[in-house]
Motif scaffolding. Structure first.
Motif, PDB file in Angstrom:
ATOM      1  N   SER A  49       0.834  -1.190   0.000  1.00 41.98           N
ATOM      2  CA  SER A  49       0.000   0.000   0.000  1.00 41.98           C
ATOM      3  C   SER A  49       0.874   1.246   0.000  1.00 41.98           C
ATOM      4  CB  SER A  49      -0.891   0.010   1.249  1.00 41.98           C
ATOM      5  OG  SER A  49      -0.104   0.172   2.422  1.00 41.98           O
ATOM      6  N   HIS A  51       0.931   3.534   2.226  1.00 41.96           N
ATOM      7  CA  HIS A  51       1.451   3.777   3.571  1.00 41.96           C
ATOM      8  C   HIS A  51       2.650   2.884   3.886  1.00 41.96           C
ATOM      9  CE1 HIS A  51      -2.451   5.856   4.276  1.00 41.96           C
ATOM     10  NE2 HIS A  51      -1.672   6.616   5.013  1.00 41.96           N
ATOM     11  N   GLN A 282     -18.799  10.760   5.285  1.00 43.09           N
ATOM     12  CA  GLN A 282     -18.076   9.779   4.487  1.00 43.09           C
ATOM     13  C   GLN A 282     -16.859  10.400   3.809  1.00 43.09           C
ATOM     14  OE1 GLN A 282     -21.046   8.281   1.800  1.00 43.09           O
ATOM     15  NE2 GLN A 282     -21.952   6.905   3.304  1.00 43.09           N
ATOM     16  N   ARG A 285     -14.158  11.134   6.542  1.00 45.74           N
ATOM     17  CA  ARG A 285     -13.543   9.880   7.021  1.00 45.74           C
ATOM     18  C   ARG A 285     -12.617   9.281   5.955  1.00 45.74           C
ATOM     19  NH1 ARG A 285     -18.816   9.373   8.986  1.00 45.74           N
ATOM     20  NH2 ARG A 285     -18.922   9.467  11.267  1.00 45.74           N
ATOM     21  N   GLY A 286     -13.054   9.358   4.697  1.00 40.95           N
ATOM     22  CA  GLY A 286     -12.191   8.855   3.632  1.00 40.95           C
ATOM     23  C   GLY A 286     -10.880   9.614   3.559  1.00 40.95           C
ATOM     24  N   TRP A 287     -10.942  10.934   3.719  1.00 38.17           N
ATOM     25  CA  TRP A 287      -9.714  11.739   3.691  1.00 38.17           C
ATOM     26  C   TRP A 287      -8.844  11.412   4.902  1.00 38.17           C
ATOM     27  CZ3 TRP A 287      -7.159  15.503   6.500  1.00 38.17           C
ATOM     28  CH2 TRP A 287      -6.209  16.256   5.797  1.00 38.17           C
ATOM     29  N   MET A 288      -9.471  11.280   6.073  1.00 32.49           N
ATOM     30  CA  MET A 288      -8.714  10.988   7.294  1.00 32.49           C
ATOM     31  C   MET A 288      -8.096   9.596   7.258  1.00 32.49           C
ATOM     32  SD  MET A 288     -10.744  12.588  10.570  1.00 32.49           S
ATOM     33  CE  MET A 288      -9.783  11.492  11.611  1.00 32.49           C
ATOM     34  N   ASN A 289      -8.774   8.639   6.650  1.00 33.68           N
ATOM     35  CA  ASN A 289      -8.233   7.279   6.600  1.00 33.68           C
ATOM     36  C   ASN A 289      -6.852   7.246   5.958  1.00 33.68           C
ATOM     37  OD1 ASN A 289     -10.423   6.126   7.851  1.00 33.68           O
ATOM     38  ND2 ASN A 289     -11.451   5.555   5.956  1.00 33.68           N
ATOM     39  N   TYR A 290      -6.603   8.174   5.053  1.00 36.06           N
ATOM     40  CA  TYR A 290      -5.297   8.226   4.391  1.00 36.06           C
ATOM     41  C   TYR A 290      -4.335   9.167   5.111  1.00 36.06           C
ATOM     42  CZ  TYR A 290      -1.791   8.453   0.719  1.00 36.06           C
ATOM     43  OH  TYR A 290      -0.606   8.380   0.025  1.00 36.06           O
ATOM     44  N   THR A 343      -4.801   7.817  13.350  1.00 38.03           N
ATOM     45  CA  THR A 343      -5.190   6.405  13.309  1.00 38.03           C
ATOM     46  C   THR A 343      -4.066   5.475  12.848  1.00 38.03           C
ATOM     47  OG1 THR A 343      -6.065   6.688  11.058  1.00 38.03           O
ATOM     48  CG2 THR A 343      -7.609   6.995  12.888  1.00 38.03           C
ATOM     49  N   HIS A 344      -3.061   6.019  12.180  1.00 36.39           N
ATOM     50  CA  HIS A 344      -1.959   5.182  11.702  1.00 36.39           C
ATOM     51  C   HIS A 344      -0.854   5.103  12.760  1.00 36.39           C
ATOM     52  CE1 HIS A 344      -3.291   4.634   7.531  1.00 36.39           C
ATOM     53  NE2 HIS A 344      -3.776   5.858   7.626  1.00 36.39           N
TER      54      HIS A 344
END
Length: 360
Positions: A49, A51, A282, A285-290, A343-344
């Motif tokens: 990925s 990340h 949504q 959250r999608g932006w934050m997930n990355y 979160t990472h």
């Protein structure tokens, strides 16, 4: 499909039958080439990925003796892939002439725009399921093999490489090695019809000694470079003052994302706030997930704060009175938008965990 600078890239959307065949061929080729691809290549590979590429780069820059970073940008890579060279590379591992004939047809399929078909003589069709794998194969022979051989030559200092598709970062211990590599990389790419984007390809002084050395020469703080959506900066840890790499969201891309959200909120101005809130949650959250990586919390807070103010502005524009109490707005934000958080894990923790899992 658009470029970050506003240019448009034509998409080649395959038919359903072609998509099925491409998927089958991709599975076969993936099993073959996963044995060949080198460890520093992360783009469009199963189990890898962006990340993981970011973690590998951060650990390499922190633990090695790298003092110079070459930020490599290929100009229109996917549009300039030479078909003849790509087929020659495939012939090294693929003996079935039927598979090669299929791939040639997909490469030359072209696009239809406003009812007019235009064939392609170079590049891979964007939107095709097999294009990322073909691009990886091309770079494997053009760049990966070459840079792996180049850094193992006698007299080279410490050199680290990480690349995700056409985004490449090469770290050097010595500036002379970096300049020599850049010169030879120009020649290597030109041989296969590729070229560097000179406006974006940069050599920057980066590492644990960069700040002190630049102060001695009366220069400002160390330069930064961008990779996979993050600006990489020289920094130090809070507790011990050790060198570390800080990664923050690229400001220009964050502004572009906020502008797109603002435009969509304007279209949804008179929609039900609950419906808008669910959509906006949504998106955030999608932006934050990355982007929710350690060291990027300030940018995350800034992003959510800007989104909240944009939403409030549109709600107040629903009526000429312009009234929408802040207390009521806070209830909406708590219900639909996530709280800013990281979160990472830290790069070294996830990188070591991945290595340990591979060793089992």
């Amino acid at each position: 499909m658009g470029f970050p600078d506003g240019r448009q890239r034509p998409l080649g959307i395959a038919s359903l039958e072609d998509k099925l065949v491409q998927q089958a061929v991709r599975w076969v080729l993936q099993c073959i080439y996963e044995q060949d691809f080198l460890g520093f290549s992360y783009g469009f590979r199963p189990g890898r990925s962006p990340h993981q590429a970011l973690d590998a780069l951060s650990v390499a820059l922190t633990k090695s003796t790298v003092r110079w970073v070459l930020d490599v940008d290929l100009e229109s890579f996917f549009d300039l892939i030479d078909h003849s060279w790509l087929v020659k590379f495939l012939e090294h591992r693929i003996a079935d002439r039927r598979i090669l004939r299929l791939i040639r047809k997909w490469l030359c399929a072209g696009i239809i725009e406003e009812g007019v078909r235009s064939s392609s003589i170079e590049g891979t069709p964007q939107g095709s399921g097999i294009s990322p794998l073909l691009a990886n194969v091309f770079l494997h022979y053009v760049f990966d093999h070459w840079i792996h051989w180049w850094r193992q030559q006698p007299g080279r200092g410490d050199i680290v490489v990480v690349h995700y598709a056409d985004d490449m970062v090469i770290g050097f211990e010595r500036e002379t090695d970096a300049n020599r590599c850049l010169d030879e990389l120009h020649q290597r790419l030109a041989k296969f019809g590729l070229k560097l984007n000179d406006a974006k390809t940069r050599l920057v002084e980066f590492g644990p000694f960069a700040a002190a050395l630049r102060r001695q020469h009366g220069q400002r703080r160390p330069e930064t470079f961008n990779f996979l959506g993050f600006t990489h900066q020289c920094s130090v840890t809070r507790t011990h003052g050790w060198f570390t790499v800080r990664r923050i969201s690229i400001a220009q891309r964050m502004r572009a994302k906020l502008a797109a959200i603002k435009l969509e909120l304007r279209k949804r101005r008179h929609a039900d706030p609950g419906e808008t809130g669910r959509w906006l949650g949504q998106v955030v959250r999608g932006w934050m997930n990355y982007h929710a990586v350690p060291g990027n919390l300030d940018r995350i807070k800034q992003f959510i704060d800007c989104v909240s103010r944009q939403w409030l502005h549109q709600l107040r524009r629903r009526s000429q009175r312009g009234r929408y109490p802040w207390i009521r707005m806070q209830r909406l934000l708590r219900r639909y938008l996530p709280s800013p958080t990281v979160t990472h894990p830290y790069p070294n923790k996830r990188f070591r965990a991945r290595l340990a899992a591979r060793a089992v």
